[in-house]
Design a protein around this motif. Structure first.
Motif: not given
Lengths: 116, 120
Positions: A103, B31, B33, B35, B45, B48, B55, B58, B91, B93, B109
């Motif tokens: 993250k 992965y 995500y 946001y 976030l 994710y 899942t 965040g 989004c 990844s 990412q």
């Protein structure tokens, strides 16, 4: 808790002038640091990244960033700005080691305006 | 190479309506995500996923649900939209880490172009 501070909300520079965007971070473990750029109406594009080694890293579009551990800073620089560099720039920090879903924590961004 | 594709690009909803935002990636990333981006707040976030069928929450998960039924897709749902959910949604990844424990093993990412959502 991890955090990223970008103290300059807006910066205006003249085309051809040098640029430095500031980023300070707080992170409890070995950080992985990133700079992303966002053009209007677009997603974020990765400019450069750093986790170890030479503290001056080169990125795309002529950008570079310098990691200073003692100052917890990762400032972005460009020697000569082009009008097309006008965009919003985000600094981000994440874990350098695997785990926790990789993250990222983002700063609030710096809006760059380039005067012709 | 499409990369990360978000659907729709724009949407206006009324308070209380529901909708689903779709994120699709063609890079075989493990992965993914979601946001939200709000003025002066950067990206935060929401949820994710570290793999198909998984899942996790965040920083700002309240009012949103997600599903990852297929590896390439990550859905973000708003069950009852509120004006506070007016935002631009991104989004992203990434590949999974290159091994466990090694510094620098995490991967950058990759982001989609965003969905601008207004809730009246």
């Amino acid at each position: 808790a991890q955090s990223v501070t970008q103290p300059d909300i807006h910066i205006t520079v003249s085309e051809g002038a040098s640029l430095e965007l500031r980023c300070n971070y707080s992170y409890g473990a070995t950080p992985y640091l990133f700079w992303y750029v966002q053009s209007p109406g677009q997603g974020l594009q990765l400019l450069l990244k750093y986790f170890s080694g030479d503290t001056l890293v080169q990125g795309i579009k002529g950008f570079e960033a310098e990691f200073k551990r003692s100052q917890s800073s990762f400032n972005l620089r460009k020697p000569s700005v082009h009008w097309s560099d006008a965009a919003e720039y985000f600094c981000a920090v994440g874990p350098a080691r695997a785990g926790g879903g990789n993250k990222l924590t983002f700063g609030t961004g710096t809006q760059l305006k380039v005067e012709l | 190479n499409a990369g990360v594709t978000q659907t729709p690009k724009f949407r206006v909803l009324k308070t209380g309506q529901s909708m689903t935002l779709l994120c699709a990636q063609d890079m075989n990333h493990e992965y993914m995500y979601w946001y939200r981006q709000d003025p002066g707040m950067g990206l935060r976030l929401i949820h994710y996923s570290v793999g198909e069928g998984t899942t996790a929450k965040g920083e700002v998960p309240d009012g949103y649900n997600v599903s990852r039924l297929k590896k390439q897709n990550f859905l973000l749902g708003l069950e009852s939209a509120a004006p506070s959910q007016t935002s631009v949604y991104f989004c992203a990844s990434s590949y999974p880490p290159l091994g466990q424990g090694r510094v620098g093993s995490n991967q950058p990412q990759h982001f989609g172009d965003g969905t601008r959502l207004s809730i009246l």
